[in-house]
Design a protein around this motif. Structure first.
Motif, PDB file in Angstrom:
ATOM      1  N   LEU A   1      23.192  53.453  18.988  1.00 49.08           N
ATOM      2  CA  LEU A   1      22.945  52.133  19.361  1.00 49.08           C
ATOM      3  C   LEU A   1      23.653  51.182  18.665  1.00 49.08           C
ATOM      4  CD1 LEU A   1      20.224  51.041  21.071  1.00 49.08           C
ATOM      5  CD2 LEU A   1      19.190  50.465  18.547  1.00 49.08           C
TER       6      LEU A   1
ATOM      7  N   ARG B   1      31.752  41.248  25.930  1.00 48.48           N
ATOM      8  CA  ARG B   1      32.726  42.344  25.652  1.00 48.48           C
ATOM      9  C   ARG B   1      31.880  43.563  25.390  1.00 48.48           C
ATOM     10  NH1 ARG B   1      37.782  41.612  22.578  1.00 48.48           N
ATOM     11  NH2 ARG B   1      38.137  43.721  23.245  1.00 48.48           N
ATOM     12  N   ILE B   2      31.297  43.360  24.270  1.00 49.45           N
ATOM     13  CA  ILE B   2      30.527  44.393  23.662  1.00 49.45           C
ATOM     14  C   ILE B   2      29.544  45.285  24.816  1.00 49.45           C
ATOM     15  CG2 ILE B   2      28.657  45.419  21.926  1.00 49.45           C
ATOM     16  CD1 ILE B   2      30.058  43.572  20.135  1.00 49.45           C
ATOM     17  N   LEU B   3      28.709  44.238  25.402  1.00 45.28           N
ATOM     18  CA  LEU B   3      27.802  44.819  26.547  1.00 45.28           C
ATOM     19  C   LEU B   3      28.458  45.441  27.598  1.00 45.28           C
ATOM     20  CD1 LEU B   3      25.380  41.755  26.503  1.00 45.28           C
ATOM     21  CD2 LEU B   3      24.741  44.123  26.281  1.00 45.28           C
ATOM     22  N   LEU B   4      29.697  45.215  28.071  1.00 45.42           N
ATOM     23  CA  LEU B   4      30.319  45.602  29.254  1.00 45.42           C
ATOM     24  C   LEU B   4      31.108  46.831  28.682  1.00 45.42           C
ATOM     25  CD1 LEU B   4      31.360  42.241  31.063  1.00 45.42           C
ATOM     26  CD2 LEU B   4      29.698  43.957  31.973  1.00 45.42           C
ATOM     27  N   GLN B   5      31.712  46.678  27.772  1.00 39.98           N
ATOM     28  CA  GLN B   5      32.810  47.810  27.267  1.00 39.98           C
ATOM     29  C   GLN B   5      32.113  48.827  26.584  1.00 39.98           C
ATOM     30  OE1 GLN B   5      36.257  46.203  25.307  1.00 39.98           O
ATOM     31  NE2 GLN B   5      36.314  44.498  27.218  1.00 39.98           N
ATOM     32  N   ALA B   6      30.843  49.105  26.066  1.00 39.25           N
ATOM     33  CA  ALA B   6      30.443  49.835  25.017  1.00 39.25           C
ATOM     34  C   ALA B   6      29.975  51.204  25.734  1.00 39.25           C
ATOM     35  CB  ALA B   6      29.220  49.320  24.171  1.00 39.25           C
ATOM     36  N   ASP B   7      30.337  52.204  25.449  1.00 34.75           N
ATOM     37  CA  ASP B   7      29.745  53.249  26.158  1.00 34.75           C
ATOM     38  C   ASP B   7      28.216  53.887  25.697  1.00 34.75           C
ATOM     39  OD1 ASP B   7      31.656  54.371  27.721  1.00 34.75           O
ATOM     40  OD2 ASP B   7      32.845  55.547  26.395  1.00 34.75           O
ATOM     41  N   HIS B   8      27.852  53.064  24.400  1.00 39.84           N
ATOM     42  CA  HIS B   8      26.657  53.598  23.752  1.00 39.84           C
ATOM     43  C   HIS B   8      25.632  52.261  24.289  1.00 39.84           C
ATOM     44  CE1 HIS B   8      30.089  55.285  21.660  1.00 39.84           C
ATOM     45  NE2 HIS B   8      29.111  56.050  21.340  1.00 39.84           N
ATOM     46  N   PRO B   9      24.382  52.628  24.000  1.00 35.93           N
ATOM     47  CA  PRO B   9      23.444  51.724  24.287  1.00 35.93           C
ATOM     48  C   PRO B   9      23.724  50.593  23.510  1.00 35.93           C
ATOM     49  CG  PRO B   9      22.388  53.861  24.270  1.00 35.93           C
ATOM     50  CD  PRO B   9      24.030  53.847  23.719  1.00 35.93           C
ATOM     51  N   VAL B  10      23.285  49.305  24.114  1.00 32.04           N
ATOM     52  CA  VAL B  10      23.492  48.083  23.143  1.00 32.04           C
ATOM     53  C   VAL B  10      21.931  47.344  23.220  1.00 32.04           C
ATOM     54  CG1 VAL B  10      24.600  45.768  22.900  1.00 32.04           C
ATOM     55  CG2 VAL B  10      25.722  47.706  23.976  1.00 32.04           C
ATOM     56  N   LEU B  11      21.678  47.196  21.975  1.00 31.29           N
ATOM     57  CA  LEU B  11      20.194  46.166  21.762  1.00 31.29           C
ATOM     58  C   LEU B  11      20.718  44.803  21.496  1.00 31.29           C
ATOM     59  CD1 LEU B  11      17.256  46.231  21.659  1.00 31.29           C
ATOM     60  CD2 LEU B  11      17.479  46.602  19.331  1.00 31.29           C
TER      61      LEU B  11
END
Lengths: 131, 131
Positions: B93, B115-125
């Motif tokens: 996470l 950017r974090i929401l769109l680029q992350a391969d991992h779930p974002v809280l």
């Protein structure tokens, strides 16, 4: 408390449901699956959604998670329905699926996702389908 | 696996840390607190950040969560640092704080968050500070 997940039968929607089931199991909370048929959607779409929802509920049961489908009808999208439900049930988490973007479109977020992230009073977990 | 949280000493950053500590406790995972000093930041800012980081680590310890601060220096924002760290540690996470918006600005999301929401391969809280 409960976990609210917006479900549409797409890879992003399936990823959201998988994550939401895992979170509900981890927290021992009920899962509320929001599925809004758009007004005027054709019969075939509704039937397909029905089968998909049965599959989602079966996945939850298999994981030992209590789940129920909450249906509604909205004209445009199901943002308001998800937010209202989260408010009503004092959700510990709203789970949404984000589409993977091409390089060209990677800075564009869907309006439903963006509205939920910005307007929700509750924590929002955003997941993507596997590569 | 671990939980990665981006920390800045703002209400949104504090909300992110609180949520990240809770998630790390729930999953029994280590917490990695990313704090990037901007290049050229004044001494006062660094000192304040140091105290804030000590407080964050104390909060984690009090909750029984192992936590460490990961420092770095980026020119613009700490998006890349968070994404790199999540990749390196196969994060379960990434936790980020979103600012509450005024009615006028409510559809605008910060570029770091987006950017974090769109680029992350991992779930974002994504969490917000209390009203």
């Amino acid at each position: 408390m409960s976990i609210v997940v917006g479900y549409v039968p797409t890879p992003a929607g399936e990823a959201a449901v998988r994550a939401a089931i895992a979170e509900a199991g981890l927290r021992d909370e009920e899962l509320l699956v929001v599925n809004s048929a758009r007004e005027g959607s054709v019969v075939e779409t509704t039937v397909a959604a029905e089968e998909d929802l049965d599959r989602v509920l079966a996945q939850a049961t298999e994981a030992g998670v209590r789940a129920q489908v909450v249906r509604g009808t909205h004209r445009d999208d199901f943002t308001d329905e998800i937010l209202d439900l989260a408010e009503k049930h004092d959700a510990s988490l709203i789970v949404i699926g984000l589409r993977r973007r091409s390089t060209v479109g990677k800075f564009i977020m869907g309006s439903v996702a963006q509205r939920i992230l910005l307007q929700a009073d509750h924590p929002v977990l955003a997941v993507k389908p596997p590569r």
